[in-house]
Structure formats: C-alpha cells, structure tokens
Design a protein around this motif. Structure first.
Motif, PDB file in Angstrom:
ATOM      1  N   ALA A   1      -5.033   6.323   1.679  1.00  0.00           N
ATOM      2  CA  ALA A   1      -4.449   4.983   1.778  1.00  0.00           C
ATOM      3  C   ALA A   1      -4.843   4.235   0.515  1.00  0.00           C
ATOM      4  CB  ALA A   1      -4.957   4.261   3.019  1.00  0.00           C
ATOM      5  N   ALA A   2      -3.864   3.883  -0.307  1.00  0.00           N
ATOM      6  CA  ALA A   2      -4.159   3.229  -1.585  1.00  0.00           C
ATOM      7  C   ALA A   2      -3.546   1.836  -1.627  1.00  0.00           C
ATOM      8  CB  ALA A   2      -3.629   4.062  -2.745  1.00  0.00           C
ATOM      9  N   CYS A   3      -4.354   0.882  -2.077  1.00  0.00           N
ATOM     10  CA  CYS A   3      -3.894  -0.497  -2.238  1.00  0.00           C
ATOM     11  C   CYS A   3      -4.761  -1.143  -3.313  1.00  0.00           C
ATOM     12  CB  CYS A   3      -4.023  -1.254  -0.911  1.00  0.00           C
ATOM     13  SG  CYS A   3      -3.396  -2.956  -0.937  1.00  0.00           S
TER      14      CYS A   3
ATOM     15  N   THR B   1      -9.729   6.006   1.400  1.00  0.00           N
ATOM     16  CA  THR B   1      -9.211   4.825   0.712  1.00  0.00           C
ATOM     17  C   THR B   1      -9.277   4.990  -0.801  1.00  0.00           C
ATOM     18  OG1 THR B   1     -11.382   3.764   0.826  1.00  0.00           O
ATOM     19  CG2 THR B   1      -9.798   3.235   2.580  1.00  0.00           C
TER      20      THR B   1
ATOM     21  N   ALA C   1       0.838  -1.198   0.000  1.00  0.00           N
ATOM     22  CA  ALA C   1       0.000   0.000   0.000  1.00  0.00           C
ATOM     23  C   ALA C   1       0.871   1.245   0.000  1.00  0.00           C
ATOM     24  CB  ALA C   1      -0.915   0.003   1.219  1.00  0.00           C
TER      25      ALA C   1
ATOM     26  N   GLN D   1      -6.377   2.356   6.654  1.00  0.00           N
ATOM     27  CA  GLN D   1      -7.284   3.401   7.137  1.00  0.00           C
ATOM     28  C   GLN D   1      -7.561   3.222   8.623  1.00  0.00           C
ATOM     29  OE1 GLN D   1     -11.477   3.136   5.855  1.00  0.00           O
ATOM     30  NE2 GLN D   1     -11.364   5.310   5.302  1.00  0.00           N
TER      31      GLN D   1
ATOM     32  N   THR E   1      -7.993   2.570  -4.636  1.00  0.00           N
ATOM     33  CA  THR E   1      -7.264   1.452  -5.253  1.00  0.00           C
ATOM     34  C   THR E   1      -6.299   1.943  -6.332  1.00  0.00           C
ATOM     35  OG1 THR E   1      -9.086   1.094  -6.815  1.00  0.00           O
ATOM     36  CG2 THR E   1      -9.089  -0.229  -4.792  1.00  0.00           C
TER      37      THR E   1
ATOM     38  N   ALA F   1      -6.352  -1.358   1.839  1.00  0.00           N
ATOM     39  CA  ALA F   1      -6.523   0.080   2.046  1.00  0.00           C
ATOM     40  C   ALA F   1      -7.330   0.352   3.303  1.00  0.00           C
ATOM     41  CB  ALA F   1      -7.201   0.707   0.826  1.00  0.00           C
TER      42      ALA F   1
END
Length: 345
Positions: A154-156, A178, A133, A166, A180, A162
């Motif tokens: 928060a990126a995943c 969040t 992430a 978070q 993606t 994510a």
C-alpha cells in the motif's frame, strides 16, 4: 473503528479486494455495472462470471448505484480497466466523499497522456496526491479469492494514508506492507504486464526456463531504468510490487498478460486473442503508453519496444525475438541512474 470501504469494479480483482476488505473487518460495498453480477453477489454470495465457485462474505453488499456505494466511504478502491478510468471517474467524482482515501487497484498507463493511474485519479477527482494511494503486488486474483497466502504494498505519499489502506486489507492470510514510493509501486505493476506479454510469447514459441529467466531479469532492468528516471526508489523494484509481481505474472498460467502472449506465440493475431478472452490484459494497451513514456524520458526499453511492434504493428513474434537477441553488446547495468550513465563504457 470499523472502516467503511467502497470498491468500484466487480471484475475478478475488484471482487477479491472487496473480499479482502470484508475479511479484514471493514464494511464493504462493491459497485458493478451489470445487474446480473450484482444480484448474484447479493443473493448467492458468488461472482459466477469472474470467480465461479468462490464463496464471498455474506456481509459484502453490491450495487449498481455508484452514489450508494460511495456514501460515507473512508476508502475507495477503483478497479476498472485502465483506459476507462478517466471517463468512469468523471461520472463518479460528484459522489466521492471529500476525505476518502482514493486507491488505484489498476496496473496501467493512460494512452495519450502517459499518466499513471494515481495521476489520473488526482486530476479528475481534484484530490491532492496525499489522498491518493496505490495497491500492488503479486496478486493473482483466483489464488487470493480462495484464501491462499498473499501480500501487497500500500503506497501513499502520506504514510497515514498507506497505513489506513493497510488496516483495510490485512487479514489472517494476507499481509499488506506500507510505502511512500507511489511512483515505484505503480510503475512496477504497470510495466510488468508488458514483460509478461513477452514471456508469454516465448512460452508460446516453445522456449524454456532459461529464456523466461532472461526476459524477466532484463524486464526488471527496464522497469528500474524507467522508474529511476521518474524519481522512484530503486529498492522498490526488488520488492513485492517489483520483482514479486513480475515473477507471478510471468510464471503463472493464471496471468492474463502471459496467457495473451502465449496465444500470440502460438500464431494467433492480437485480434483473435482479444476475441476469445473475456478479461482485460492491461499490458496490451498500456504497452504503447509505457513506450511513449520511456521515449519522453529518453529511457531505453527494448523488450517493451518489441512487444509494441508485435501487438500494435503486426511484427511476427519470431522476428521480435531475433531483434532482442541480436542487439548490440551492453554492460549488464546501464542507464539506471545519472551516475551510472556518466561512467558506463
């Protein structure tokens, strides 16, 4: 369930993220290389070298032993200088828990490979992209350290990842959103450092708000062009990890990259600025990698080109400014998508 978090890197940003995680109710261990920093955090609940006067949570633990910090961690935040990531992570890889979410807290592009930090993490740690992430936004460390309101993304690729990040970072004073779009969130953070260097140069030369606004806006266009070419969602660049981070870094005297650029604009050489600066301005080294990445994808980034020319090739700041203002006429929006390229004049 209480999350167990490790943060690798006890500089200002690593310390602030560890504090956020503690304030969010997580169990946190912070790894630092220097014994005196670790001892100050454990005994005085302060990081005097990076955040003097800021009280840290009493339940935050610090250690110089990476294996100890990583044991049983659900979330591992990595906050070391971008160009040292590969070597550091190779040393830490044997201790990484197999199911931990690995989080890049760095904003840079690797020299030589032009890889983003999440790509380096996945490669060196042998982790699938869904377990990596990134965490980015308008995050000036000192303001967050004293509890001023803030936010990040928060990126995943895996939304569950994510959401785990978070949960590990949401506090009464800090919101985590969040996403993606790992590519977009990561590029926004890396390239804004380069733009902040240029804005700083303009400030150092004595230019005002119009010039700063032009550079920020055209800088955002550069970020969006590169992001689109790599598959990012263009909407990301209008958000916290794009425009939000860019505005903070270009506007605040707390920004390392802007401050570095200001000193260049006032006549110092890059070597002189580096000698008097204690903390890393990631845009200085990453600018070369960003420009190489852009050229590899045939993306035009004139501000980045001039920053590289000044910082790495000795071009006078005033000449770089003249080169930007005298470029050939262009439509405001060009080169962002294939459709736009086919129909641009």
């Amino acid at each position: 369930m209480t999350l167990r978090c490790a943060v690798l890197g006890a500089g200002s940003w690593g310390t602030v993220v560890a504090k956020l995680m503690c304030d969010a109710g997580s169990e946190v261990t912070l790894w630092g290389r220097r014994r005196e920093v670790v001892d100050a955090i454990n005994e005085r609940h302060e990081n005097p070298d990076y955040l003097p006067g800021v009280a840290l949570p009493e339940d935050m633990r610090a250690t110089t032993d990476a294996a100890e910090a990583l044991e049983g961690a659900d979330v591992v935040g990595i906050a070391v200088p971008a160009q040292t990531l590969r070597a550091n992570l190779a040393e830490w890889a044997p201790f990484l828990p197999p199911d931990a979410l690995l989080v890049s807290l760095m904003k840079g592009v690797e020299l030589g490979t032009t890889k983003r930090m999440s790509e380096v993490i996945a490669e060196v740690a042998g982790a699938p992209p869904e377990r990596v992430a990134v965490f980015s936004g308008p995050n000036l460390a000192r303001e967050l350290a004293v509890g001023e309101p803030g936010a990040a993304v928060a990126a995943c690729l895996d939304m569950a990842g994510a959401e785990r990040l978070q949960a590990a970072t949401m506090t009464p004073y800090f919101r985590t959103y969040t996403s993606t779009d790992v590519i977009g969130v990561e590029l926004g953070g890396a390239v804004k450092n380069v733009i902040a260097l240029c804005v700083g140069m303009a400030v150092g030369l004595g230019f005002g708000d119009n010039t700063k606004a032009v550079l920020m806006t055209r800088g955002l266009a550069e970020i969006a062009r590169l992001g689109a070419s790599l598959g990012a969602d263009e909407h990301t660049f209008a958000g916290l990890a794009g425009m939000g981070d860019l505005v903070a870094s270009c506007s605040s005297p707390l920004s390392r990259n802007r401050t570095f650029g200001e000193n260049l604009g006032r006549g110092m050489t890059p070597e002189q600025v580096t000698a008097v600066t204690k903390q890393t301005a990631e845009g200085v080294k990453s600018s070369k990698a960003v420009l190489e990445l852009a050229r590899n994808h045939q993306v035009e980034m004139p501000i980045t080109e001039e920053v590289v020319a000044v910082v790495h090739e000795g071009k006078p700041v005033k000449e770089a400014g003249l080169a930007l203002i005298t470029r050939s006429p262009k439509p405001e929006r060009y080169g962002v998508t294939r459709h736009q390229d086919e129909h641009s004049p």
